[in-house]
Design a protein around this motif. Sequence first.
Motif: not given
Length: 128
Positions: A82-108
Amino acid sequence: MIAPGLASGTQARSPRRADHADPLLPMELLELELSLDGYDGKSDFCETVRVASAKAGGELLFDLPAEGLMDDCKRIAVLRIPSSEQKMRVVLAVLDHSGTEIRMEAPDPATAHLARFAEAFVKVLERF
């Protein structure tokens, strides 16, 4: 940590921080980011992201191997939150190469095709 990796090729992307002034990474990502912060790589990536996105009022659409899409990670999960504009937003959860950290990114520009595919995917599902 909300930070981008390298786009396909060798271009580095500029960092995107979660704050209310940045329309690409709204405050809504903060809860999701914090719930993924303790990921240690022992739990299933997809299930961890699914649970965290549900707690944030969102949903996991799909996940896929990052090979050929992003150079600096192992897997990418595409979410709608959910986004503040009362709609849904697409985002990415990215798993790093080591497989131990997940970071969030907006599509670029390098990952915009994933967001467009996700939106088309949702429209198809809504028709059913």
